[in-house]
Design a protein around this motif. Structure first.
Motif, PDB file in Angstrom:
ATOM      1  N   ALA A 209      44.891  26.144  59.519  1.00  0.00           N
ATOM      2  CA  ALA A 209      44.910  26.205  58.054  1.00  0.00           C
ATOM      3  C   ALA A 209      44.009  27.318  57.540  1.00  0.00           C
ATOM      4  O   ALA A 209      44.357  28.032  56.593  1.00  0.00           O
ATOM      5  CB  ALA A 209      44.494  24.859  57.467  1.00  0.00           C
ATOM      6  N   LYS A 210      42.850  27.492  58.158  1.00  0.00           N
ATOM      7  CA  LYS A 210      41.967  28.591  57.772  1.00  0.00           C
ATOM      8  C   LYS A 210      42.633  29.937  58.011  1.00  0.00           C
ATOM      9  O   LYS A 210      42.532  30.857  57.195  1.00  0.00           O
ATOM     10  CB  LYS A 210      40.654  28.521  58.559  1.00  0.00           C
ATOM     11  CG  LYS A 210      39.718  27.400  58.159  1.00  0.00           C
ATOM     12  CD  LYS A 210      38.450  27.458  59.012  1.00  0.00           C
ATOM     13  CE  LYS A 210      37.491  26.337  58.685  1.00  0.00           C
ATOM     14  NZ  LYS A 210      36.281  26.381  59.545  1.00  0.00           N
ATOM     15  N   SER A 211      43.319  30.057  59.139  1.00  0.00           N
ATOM     16  CA  SER A 211      43.951  31.332  59.468  1.00  0.00           C
ATOM     17  C   SER A 211      45.086  31.669  58.513  1.00  0.00           C
ATOM     18  O   SER A 211      45.366  32.843  58.274  1.00  0.00           O
ATOM     19  CB  SER A 211      44.468  31.302  60.911  1.00  0.00           C
ATOM     20  OG  SER A 211      45.604  30.439  61.032  1.00  0.00           O
ATOM     21  N   ALA A 212      45.726  30.635  57.940  1.00  0.00           N
ATOM     22  CA  ALA A 212      46.844  30.870  57.020  1.00  0.00           C
ATOM     23  C   ALA A 212      46.379  31.294  55.642  1.00  0.00           C
ATOM     24  O   ALA A 212      47.150  31.881  54.868  1.00  0.00           O
ATOM     25  CB  ALA A 212      47.696  29.606  56.914  1.00  0.00           C
ATOM     26  N   ALA A 213      45.126  30.984  55.302  1.00  0.00           N
ATOM     27  CA  ALA A 213      44.590  31.306  53.976  1.00  0.00           C
ATOM     28  C   ALA A 213      43.921  32.674  53.988  1.00  0.00           C
ATOM     29  O   ALA A 213      43.596  33.221  55.043  1.00  0.00           O
ATOM     30  CB  ALA A 213      43.591  30.233  53.547  1.00  0.00           C
ATOM     31  N   LYS A 214      43.706  33.220  52.803  1.00  0.00           N
ATOM     32  CA  LYS A 214      42.978  34.489  52.692  1.00  0.00           C
ATOM     33  C   LYS A 214      41.478  34.241  52.711  1.00  0.00           C
ATOM     34  O   LYS A 214      40.714  35.109  53.138  1.00  0.00           O
ATOM     35  CB  LYS A 214      43.381  35.207  51.403  1.00  0.00           C
ATOM     36  CG  LYS A 214      44.877  35.471  51.303  1.00  0.00           C
ATOM     37  CD  LYS A 214      45.394  36.273  52.475  1.00  0.00           C
ATOM     38  CE  LYS A 214      46.884  36.503  52.387  1.00  0.00           C
ATOM     39  NZ  LYS A 214      47.677  35.293  52.667  1.00  0.00           N
ATOM     40  N   ILE A 215      41.030  33.091  52.216  1.00  0.00           N
ATOM     41  CA  ILE A 215      39.631  32.690  52.348  1.00  0.00           C
ATOM     42  C   ILE A 215      39.487  31.994  53.695  1.00  0.00           C
ATOM     43  O   ILE A 215      40.118  30.968  53.942  1.00  0.00           O
ATOM     44  CB  ILE A 215      39.213  31.765  51.189  1.00  0.00           C
ATOM     45  CG1 ILE A 215      39.261  32.541  49.870  1.00  0.00           C
ATOM     46  CG2 ILE A 215      37.823  31.183  51.419  1.00  0.00           C
ATOM     47  CD1 ILE A 215      39.004  31.692  48.648  1.00  0.00           C
ATOM     48  N   LYS A 216      38.674  32.563  54.572  1.00  0.00           N
ATOM     49  CA  LYS A 216      38.614  32.099  55.957  1.00  0.00           C
ATOM     50  C   LYS A 216      37.441  31.167  56.242  1.00  0.00           C
ATOM     51  O   LYS A 216      37.370  30.565  57.312  1.00  0.00           O
ATOM     52  CB  LYS A 216      38.502  33.309  56.899  1.00  0.00           C
ATOM     53  CG  LYS A 216      39.582  34.361  56.728  1.00  0.00           C
ATOM     54  CD  LYS A 216      40.959  33.826  57.079  1.00  0.00           C
ATOM     55  CE  LYS A 216      42.008  34.928  57.009  1.00  0.00           C
ATOM     56  NZ  LYS A 216      43.370  34.417  57.290  1.00  0.00           N
ATOM     57  N   SER A 217      36.514  31.046  55.301  1.00  0.00           N
ATOM     58  CA  SER A 217      35.279  30.327  55.592  1.00  0.00           C
ATOM     59  C   SER A 217      35.439  28.822  55.582  1.00  0.00           C
ATOM     60  O   SER A 217      34.632  28.105  56.185  1.00  0.00           O
ATOM     61  CB  SER A 217      34.197  30.715  54.566  1.00  0.00           C
ATOM     62  OG  SER A 217      34.643  30.437  53.242  1.00  0.00           O
ATOM     63  N   ARG A 218      36.494  28.302  54.933  1.00  0.00           N
ATOM     64  CA  ARG A 218      36.666  26.854  54.847  1.00  0.00           C
ATOM     65  C   ARG A 218      38.086  26.548  54.408  1.00  0.00           C
ATOM     66  O   ARG A 218      38.830  27.449  54.005  1.00  0.00           O
ATOM     67  CB  ARG A 218      35.686  26.234  53.849  1.00  0.00           C
ATOM     68  CG  ARG A 218      35.905  26.667  52.375  1.00  0.00           C
ATOM     69  CD  ARG A 218      34.953  25.942  51.460  1.00  0.00           C
ATOM     70  NE  ARG A 218      35.075  26.304  50.053  1.00  0.00           N
ATOM     71  CZ  ARG A 218      35.871  25.692  49.174  1.00  0.00           C
ATOM     72  NH1 ARG A 218      36.656  24.707  49.583  1.00  0.00           N
ATOM     73  NH2 ARG A 218      35.895  26.074  47.910  1.00  0.00           N
ATOM     74  N   VAL A 219      38.448  25.275  54.463  1.00  0.00           N
ATOM     75  CA  VAL A 219      39.695  24.817  53.854  1.00  0.00           C
ATOM     76  C   VAL A 219      39.358  24.163  52.526  1.00  0.00           C
ATOM     77  O   VAL A 219      38.190  24.081  52.128  1.00  0.00           O
ATOM     78  CB  VAL A 219      40.450  23.832  54.779  1.00  0.00           C
ATOM     79  CG1 VAL A 219      40.908  24.538  56.040  1.00  0.00           C
ATOM     80  CG2 VAL A 219      39.592  22.622  55.116  1.00  0.00           C
ATOM     81  N   GLY A 220      40.385  23.692  51.819  1.00  0.00           N
ATOM     82  CA  GLY A 220      40.166  23.113  50.514  1.00  0.00           C
ATOM     83  C   GLY A 220      39.416  21.792  50.584  1.00  0.00           C
ATOM     84  O   GLY A 220      39.454  21.081  51.593  1.00  0.00           O
TER      85      GLY A 220
END
Length: 255
Positions: A209-220
């Protein structure tokens, strides 16, 4: 903390990880909160925490896919707090979870139950709440959706369809009832991690999920959803309607 919801009564339909954070944030912002869930002890536990922190809230048993149940929750809000100013519809079934099932493999009973709860349930909640909002002189409805409703997932076809149906419902409400000062918006999260979910999913999925997002430091986090919900339910959000707002760290990007 601002008191943007001071004097407002808000029904949160669906407790648990995100729903409990919604109820706590809205109470902290000054709202009187009715928190409903099919798991009444879960809703009561959150309400107890709100009251202990000095907020105003009550818990009701709520099956959002049952018309009489949601009507009873609306009646409780109106009787206890003198009316209703907002709804956050936040429940869903995740029965469509087989990672191997596409349209050809998905059992029809899974499809039917997914649509009954996720699409029909939001429809019934909207029908029950709208008269109370109109009588109040206007209000706000917020629906919790999913990034799946915006994308093209290779699995969870019924779940994605149910969420897209919720987007259509939201736009209908915004278009038809905007002249009555009723607003409607949708929040579409990607993975939103809370302790109960974290205990159930592998760490590799969180990293994906982190890799799919542009913000890599955390998930929602549930607080991310609650912060946006508080704006949309408040007078500060009074010119926002008809929107699907993605809270997903840039996992999806749409015009």
């Amino acid at each position: 903390m601002q008191k943007r919801l001071e004097g407002k009564s808000i029904l949160v339909a669906g407790a648990g990880g995100i729903g409990s954070a919604l109820a706590q944030r809205y109470a902290l912002e000054g709202a009187s909160v009715v928190l409903g869930d099919i798991d009444l002890p879960s809703a009561r536990a959150t309400v107890d925490a709100i009251v202990q922190a000095g907020g105003e809230a009550c818990a009701v048993e709520l099956d959002g896919a049952q018309e009489e149940s949601i009507r009873a929750a609306v009646a409780t809000a109106c009787d206890r707090y003198g009316g209703l100013d907002g709804l956050h519809a936040n429940f869903a079934t995740l029965i469509d979870c087989d990672p191997q099932a596409g349209v050809l493999e998905l059992p029809m009973e899974v499809y039917d139950e997914t649509m009954r709860v996720n699409a029909r349930g939001f429809f019934l909640c909207t029908r029950a709440v709208l008269p109370a909002l109109i009588e109040r002189g206007g209000g706000s409805i917020v629906y919790t959706s999913s990034a799946a409703g915006n994308g093209g997932p290779i699995t969870q076809s019924a779940y994605a369809m149910s969420k897209s149906a919720g987007h259509a419902l939201m736009r209908h409400v915004a278009a038809r009832y905007g002249a009555m000062d009723v607003r409607a918006n949708t929040i579409a999260p990607a993975m939103t991690l809370h302790p109960r979910l974290e205990a159930q999913i592998p760490a590799t999925f969180i990293e994906w999920a982190k890799s799919a997002a542009k913000i890599k430091s955390r998930v929602g986090r549930p607080d991310d959803i609650a912060a946006m919900g508080a704006l949309l339910l408040s007078d500060e959000g009074s010119y926002i309607t008809g929107q699907v707002i993605s809270i997903d760290g840039g996992t999806t990007m749409r015009p």
